[in-house]
Design a protein around this motif. Structure first.
Motif, short mmCIF file in Angstrom:
data_model
loop_
_atom_site.label_atom_id
_atom_site.label_comp_id
_atom_site.label_asym_id
_atom_site.label_seq_id
_atom_site.Cartn_x
_atom_site.Cartn_y
_atom_site.Cartn_z
N ALA A 260 58.96 8.63 -0.67
CA ALA A 260 58.11 9.06 -1.78
C ALA A 260 56.76 8.34 -1.70
CB ALA A 260 58.78 8.75 -3.11
N GLN A 297 60.92 8.63 -10.48
CA GLN A 297 61.52 9.43 -9.42
C GLN A 297 62.66 8.60 -8.83
OE1 GLN A 297 60.99 12.64 -7.87
NE2 GLN A 297 62.93 11.86 -7.06
N VAL A 299 65.40 7.56 -6.18
CA VAL A 299 65.75 7.79 -4.78
C VAL A 299 67.10 7.11 -4.54
CG1 VAL A 299 65.04 7.51 -2.38
CG2 VAL A 299 63.30 7.80 -4.15
N SER A 311 66.62 12.51 -3.33
CA SER A 311 65.68 12.06 -4.36
C SER A 311 65.50 13.21 -5.35
CB SER A 311 64.35 11.60 -3.77
OG SER A 311 63.81 12.59 -2.94
#
Lengths: 384, 68
Positions: A260, A297, A299, A311
């Motif tokens: 990411a 986010q 993961v 993810s």
């Protein structure tokens, strides 16, 4: 509006407020110091800060940080690791007896450059902890949260019904009129109406976002059940990965950050904890824009192999939860916003207190203050 | 004594609507800003309900116009 309609709304306003007022007063009062928790932490010296060093000072491996923290509490496991929002020079390692959610935690602050244990701040004691617990769950865990959420819903009902009643009250008054030269009850009624209507949008937003926050635990549980169960199917039947069989956490972090780009670490949840799975080390990353820095986010990195499993995008309800948080905390506009938050909070305390006063003094001089309908100049009974 | 006329919907809701809009803009604009113009706008807009409440509630001591 007809007399009957007014009476229904008045009944709704009276009972929704009466039930929630005591708890809302508690929330407004305990919320006041919480607005300034950073500043109070600085004053009390409980805020941990890493000593300044050149920006390019090399950082030690996250595995080393964990080792240092574990040495402080050999009888505990690491649940979470996080970095402060404004500094990458510091790690907070949260240690508990088991990976299960608990209030029994120790926090070890480790310097990310030197590995020095800077402090072991106790977040579970003292004035701010009591304020926090009273504000969040009344020391009653999930049940306390959901109860306060219900009180929040009643507040919203009280706000909406209060707005409906505002018009009949103000039909003969200019905006902002406070009749001081009459009975005290009339003055407090006018102040209740004035402060109620000016704080309306703020109180509604803070009340609604607070209510949403009480559902956080349930939303996360639902998400895990809904989405993660698919991701975790291949691991079915396997026990939580033992510490000795886990891959390097630093390597896992590097892998997660590579998956990411343009994101930064918010916190790490270790295998078996509420924010991860038994088989993953989950890295929660955040964006670098004002709004995306609030969004997370996740993961999921396989705890044994240090390979990214997935993810997944956060579902809409968790995105909503994360966006609603700053709107409740008032922590997104610097000190001016915090001061305004406190003033609006105090105004809300006055609205709640005056509402209670008006109800307690009900029956005395009744009729005087009540709104009159255009159809019939008769007082609508039963308000406040 | 002369009987006062009823206030129109606009007269009743004009101020509350403006204050509500200002609060809303203030709450949202800060979300999109980190120490920038959005935060300044948020500060100004959220100061409106505080200022109006303080002015009519405490500072404007003398006037009781509109009551009867």
């Amino acid at each position: 509006m007809h007399n009957k309609t007014i009476r229904i709304w008045a009944w709704l306003h009276k009972w929704s407020s009466l039930v929630c007022t005591v708890f809302m007063l508690l929330l407004c009062i305990t919320g006041l110091p919480l607005i300034f928790h950073h500043e109070i932490g600085h004053l009390l010296g409980t805020e941990v800060e890493a000593p300044p060093m050149p920006a390019d000072t090399p950082r030690i491996s996250l595995d080393k940080v964990l080792q240092i923290a574990r040495a402080q509490h050999p009888d505990r496991v690491v649940q979470f690791v996080s970095q402060p929002e404004d500094s990458e020079d510091l790690w907070f390692v949260t240690m508990t007896p088991t990976p299960a959610p608990t209030d029994d935690f120790r926090s070890v602050a480790v310097d990310a450059r030197t590995g020095a244990v800077l402090a072991q701040p106790r977040f579970d004691e003292g004035f701010m902890w009591v304020m926090f617990k009273l504000h969040v769950d009344l020391f009653a865990g999930l049940a306390g949260k959901l109860f306060l959420g219900l009180m929040g819903l009643l507040l919203l009902v009280a706000v909406v019904s209060g707005v409906v009643l505002y018009a009949p009250f103000m039909r003969k008054l200019d905006f902002g009129t406070v009749r001081r030269d009459r009975r005290p009850r009339l003055k407090w009624l006018d102040l209740h109406n004035l402060l109620g209507i000016v704080t309306l949008v703020w109180l509604f937003v803070v009340g609604a976002t607070g209510m949403i926050n009480t559902w956080a635990d349930l939303m996360i549980k639902y998400w895990q059940y809904d989405k993660l169960s698919v991701l975790l199917a291949p691991y079915q039947g396997q026990a939580t990965v033992p510490v000795g069989e886990r891959a390097s956490v630093q390597r896992s972090l590097d892998v997660a950050l590579r998956a990411a780009p343009d994101m930064r670490l918010s916190f790490v949840a270790f295998p078996g904890t509420a924010f991860s799975s038994p088989h993953h080390t989950t890295f929660f990353l955040r964006g670098n824009q004002p709004l995306t820095s609030r969004l997370l986010q996740p993961v999921l990195v396989d705890a044994r192999t240090a390979e990214v499993t997935a993810s997944p995008h956060l579902p809409w309800y968790l995105t909503g939860l994360l966006v609603s948080q700053p709107l409740h905390f008032g922590d997104y506009g610097g000190m001016p916003m915090k001061i305004l938050w406190a003033l609006l909070d105090i105004a809300s305390i006055i609205v709640l207190g005056s509402g209670l006063y008006l109800w307690l003094r009900k029956g005395q001089n009744s009729g005087q203050h009540l709104p009159k309908t255009p159809q019939a100049e008769q007082p609508a009974e039963g308000i406040a | 004594m002369k009987k006062p006329s009823h206030r129109s919907t606009t007269a009743i809701w004009g101020w509350p609507l403006l204050i509500g809009l200002s609060s809303g803009v203030g709450l949202v604009s800060g979300l999109f800003s980190d120490g920038g113009a959005g935060d300044v706008l948020a500060g100004i807009c959220l100061a409106v309900p505080v200022a109006v409440g303080t002015w009519f509630g405490w500072l404007r001591r003398s006037s009781t116009t509109g009551s009867r």
